[in-house]
Design an enzyme around this catalytic site. Structure first.
Site, PDB file in Angstrom:
ATOM      1  N   ASP A   1       0.858  -1.183   0.000  1.00 12.58           N
ATOM      2  CA  ASP A   1       0.000   0.000   0.000  1.00 12.58           C
ATOM      3  C   ASP A   1       0.899   1.240   0.000  1.00 12.58           C
ATOM      4  O   ASP A   1       2.130   1.148   0.129  1.00 12.58           O
ATOM      5  CB  ASP A   1      -0.985  -0.005   1.175  1.00 12.58           C
ATOM      6  CG  ASP A   1      -2.208   0.875   0.865  1.00 12.58           C
ATOM      7  OD1 ASP A   1      -2.152   1.666  -0.097  1.00 12.58           O
ATOM      8  OD2 ASP A   1      -3.217   0.775   1.584  1.00 12.58           O
TER       9      ASP A   1
HETATM   10  C1  BGC Z   1      -5.106   3.229   0.191  1.00 15.12           C
HETATM   11  C2  BGC Z   1      -5.379   2.207  -0.888  1.00 15.12           C
HETATM   12  C3  BGC Z   1      -5.282   2.838  -2.247  1.00 15.12           C
HETATM   13  C4  BGC Z   1      -3.916   3.482  -2.381  1.00 15.12           C
HETATM   14  C5  BGC Z   1      -3.642   4.109  -3.727  1.00 15.12           C
HETATM   15  C6  BGC Z   1      -3.863   4.035  -0.061  1.00 15.12           C
HETATM   16  O1  BGC Z   1      -3.754   5.102   0.799  1.00 15.12           O
HETATM   17  O2  BGC Z   1      -5.014   2.569   1.438  1.00 15.12           O
HETATM   18  O3  BGC Z   1      -6.635   1.622  -0.684  1.00 15.12           O
HETATM   19  O4  BGC Z   1      -5.522   1.893  -3.245  1.00 15.12           O
HETATM   20  O5  BGC Z   1      -3.784   4.481  -1.389  1.00 15.12           O
HETATM   21  O6  BGC Z   1      -4.307   5.289  -3.904  1.00 15.12           O
END
Ligand code: BGC
Length: 741
Positions: free
Chosen positions: A266
């Site tokens: 993530d």
């Molecule tokens: C979130 C994810 C997301 C990613 C990309 C993160 O902060 O937890 O769910 O896909 O950002 O934007």
């Protein structure tokens, strides 16, 4: 390309080029006139200019022209011309915003969810998306956690498995290179929904049995349905951050579930292992992540700055890099990017397909299935249109109803409920007053401050609020029915939006209490991203309709339901707690040794609130009135090979036609480990004509009775079971049977 060609390509790559494939950045940098990462927005990433032209994928750049421009710019400078992968967060739609995922789950209609997913996939694919960071199937039992709004399954792993499969298949189709198909990245692995106290990013610690029984199944279903990617979660899992957790990624995901696709961290999660105290510095963070099996690092620079050195120090690390890069090349190949780096980008199709009339009409129908009617005393709904109606509240004339993940959506098409009512009612019959803002200044500023945005100041806020509520009171006085459109601000649910108080904002409660003094029928339409505390307001209303954040077509969809053109049919996928003190709360809990069966002090209970939820899992009303009777099993004993047929008569005792979700639950009464009081094992969403009565059938087989026993084996144990069938998880009929092995 053939696999051996991909291996050839890998062999031609320098170490820098390989490591680049494992790095993901936001793509806007390629759209700037002068690209200089030492001063631009990517400065913090510490990427060199040369390394930038080695990166393998881009985050959240969409639009046919923009994507093409980025790809062109990149390819013009990259040595081996390996196309970029474009990955996006099309969480509840691209230009058409569909209802937020928790709402979609409440449709209990797999076909509906598939259709929304297909439209999202097509819209985003022609606008340049190759991969979507969806579905999010984190089991969510705690309404304090803001990300429950993203959970398609709410608190139920069975729903999660069914939905995960449907969504992955709908995103990916049979051939990833075909128009309208995009790779699916299931997230967030693992158990992100179980963060302690509902505080985002917080600790997760649970027994392996609990993990396997409740949290793992939906991720597993997504993987078994062919999801090309998984995303690790921010939290620790039993002491080790998920992103560097070998047990999780290697033992469970790769070895046990046989996952062959790409693991992405993530956002910044590899670097965060330092703050967790699980990596001592950046180099160790990179080492831990590569050892655990993370193929792509999202938006931090542990890999770009350290992997090379690690590879030079240890040949085994380079082997791991090779494996990761090959996985990435394979996905690019499946998407057809080596033949055509632009994928299915199509400016013309973008103009014709995106937000087209047919899709908007379909979106509206799908949206209507996600509403949950929580209360309807004296059949206040559907509305009697001969009556004079007042629309009151901050959501009456507000089109910001697409939720916090709808950054790509085209809001120009959003209407408000007031717009819609005006189309259907004369001026004499329709009244409107805003009554109050969604939030007071102080609360709005909490949101703005967290986002680093300029704060607001409302001059004489208190007096203005008094006046505005008074005006609403005077308006409502003239009406025969008052509809209050209330709820959370869309930035109060979603990532980093945990709350310890999940009640409606104080100013809105004040408005409710004032209007209640008029003693007129009141209906509440609720816009929100999580189960709210309603025990302090619900009794003031005759009708309550939960519409979540319903998206682009929301206003029209809601209006048609209120006017009775369409019958609501959604059911809750998360229990609504009495208040936040009850969280986490879920229907499929275990019994204590002292279940509250009689009124006695030393029972498992609260002193100040009931033990049960305010609105239970599976609950939701319809304009129809459904009666359940005659629950029968064709036998009361089964062996492993047998199937028990369950039948029940369901009768629509009303002149309305409509859908009902018939739910099957099972309870294992005694086991080597304790079993939940009931677990959803099947459901059917069926259409009933006025006054129609029909027999509904389910089948029970041995698979539905299995669980993770004392020795962590997945088996069914002999003994007595109960079967429950009904229109929610509480009001059910029951029967018993025995399993003999
Ligand atoms: C979130 C994810 C997301 C990613 C990309 C993160 O902060 O937890 O769910 O896909 O950002 O934007």
């Amino acid at each position: 390309m053939k696999d051996k060609d991909l291996i050839n390509l890998l062999n031609q790559m320098t170490l820098d080029e390989k490591i680049g494939q494992m790095v993901q950045v936001a793509g806007d940098i390629f759209l700037e006139d002068t690209i200089d990462v030492s001063t631009g927005p990517l400065k913090n990433l510490g990427l060199s200019n040369e390394m930038l032209y080695n990166v393998g994928s881009i985050l959240n750049v969409m639009g046919a022209e923009r994507v093409k421009k980025v790809q062109d710019e990149y390819l013009s400078k990259s040595r081996l011309k390996i196309p970029l992968l474009f990955m996006d967060d099309v969480i509840n739609g691209y230009k058409i915003a569909f209802p937020i995922p928790i709402a979609q789950g409440c449709s209990w209609n797999v076909e509906t969810i598939k259709e929304m997913t297909k439209i999202s996939a097509m819209e985003s694919n022609i606008a340049g998306a190759n991969v979507n960071f969806s579905p999010m199937v984190d089991l969510s039992r705690d309404a304090r956690w803001g990300r429950v709004m993203e959970s398609i399954e709410g608190e139920d792993p069975y729903l999660g498995q069914v939905y995960a499969k449907a969504m992955v298949e709908a995103y990916q189709g049979k051939d990833l290179s075909e128009l309208g198909n995009i790779a699916s990245c299931v997230k967030h692995i693992a158990a992100y929904g179980a963060v302690e106290a509902g505080r985002d990013y917080n600790t997760v610690d649970m027994s392996e049995r609990e993990f396997r029984q409740y949290y793992l199944p939906s991720y597993k279903a997504a993987i078994e349905s062919g999801a090309e990617m998984i995303m690790t979660s921010f939290n620790i899992v039993n002491g080790i951050p998920a992103t560097i957790n070998k047990w999780l990624i290697q033992d469970i995901i790769r070895n046990e579930l046989n996952f062959k696709g790409i693991v992405i961290s993530d956002y910044g999660a590899i670097e965060e292992t330092i703050a967790h105290g699980a990596s001592k510095d950046e180099k160790q963070a990179a080492l831990n992540a590569i050892n655990a099996g993370v193929d792509i690092e999202m938006m931090s620079s542990m890999y770009s700055n350290n992997l090379k050195e690690l590879c030079l120090e240890n040949k085994e690390i380079e082997e791991k890099v090779n494996e990761s890069v090959l996985r990435i090349l394979r996905l690019k190949n499946k998407l057809g990017l080596f033949e055509n780096p632009y994928g299915n980008i199509d400016k013309q199709k973008e103009d014709i397909y995106i937000m087209n009339k047919d899709n908007l009409e379909r979106a509206k129908k799908l949206t209507q299935e996600t509403f949950v009617m929580l209360k309807n005393e004296n059949n206040i709904l559907p509305l009697d249109t001969n009556k004079k109606i007042a629309l009151i509240g901050p959501y009456a004339d507000n089109s910001a109803i697409t939720g916090s993940w709808s950054m790509f959506s085209d809001r120009t098409k959003n209407k408000t409920i007031l717009d819609m009512f005006k189309e259907r009612m004369t001026n004499e019959k329709l009244l409107y007053s805003k009554g109050t803002e969604i939030l007071r200044e102080e609360k709005i500023n909490e949101i703005l401050r967290a986002d680093g945005l300029p704060l607001i100041h409302v001059e004489n806020e208190k007096e203005k609020e008094e006046l505005s509520i008074k005006e609403a009171f005077e308006t409502a006085k003239e009406a025969e029915i008052i509809i209050l459109l209330l709820g959370e601000h869309y930035r109060q649910s979603g990532e980093a939006c945990s709350r310890s108080n999940i009640s409606l904002p104080e100013n809105q409660i004040k408005l409710i209490n004032e209007l209640h003094r008029l003693n007129k029928p009141m209906i509440m339409i609720l816009f929100n991203g999580r189960p709210l505390q309603l025990n302090n307001v619900a009794d003031k209303f005759d009708g309550i309709l939960e519409v979540w954040f319903p998206g682009t077509t929301g206003a029209r969809a809601i209006t048609e339901v209120l006017f009775g053109d369409v019958n609501p049919s959604g059911k809750l996928t998360m229990s609504f707690p009495q208040n936040a003190g009850q969280c986490p709360i879920y229907y499929n809990h275990y019994n204590t040794g002292r279940p509250l069966l009689r009124d006695f002090r030393y029972m498992s209970r609260y002193q100040d609130i009931p033990t049960e939820s305010f609105y239970s899992f599976g609950y939701g009303l319809s304009y129809c009135n459904f009666k359940y009777e005659n629950l029968k099993l064709d036998k009361n004993k089964m062996t492993e090979e047998d199937i028990i047929t369950v039948t029940i008569d369901v009768e629509n005792q009303s002149a309305y036609e409509g859908y009902e979700v018939i739910q099957l639950y099972i309870q294992d009464l005694f086991g080597s480990v304790v079993r939940p009081v009931k677990e959803l094992k099947g459901f059917k969403k069926e259409f009933f004509k006025p006054f129609e009565k029909r027999q509904i059938k389910f089948e029970i087989d041995i698979e539905m009775l299995k669980f993770w026993n004392q020795d962590l084996e997945y088996i069914a144990e002999e003994g007595d079971f109960k079967v429950y069938v009904g229109g929610n998880s509480v009001n059910v009929l029951e029967e018993t049977f025995k399993l003999n092995r």
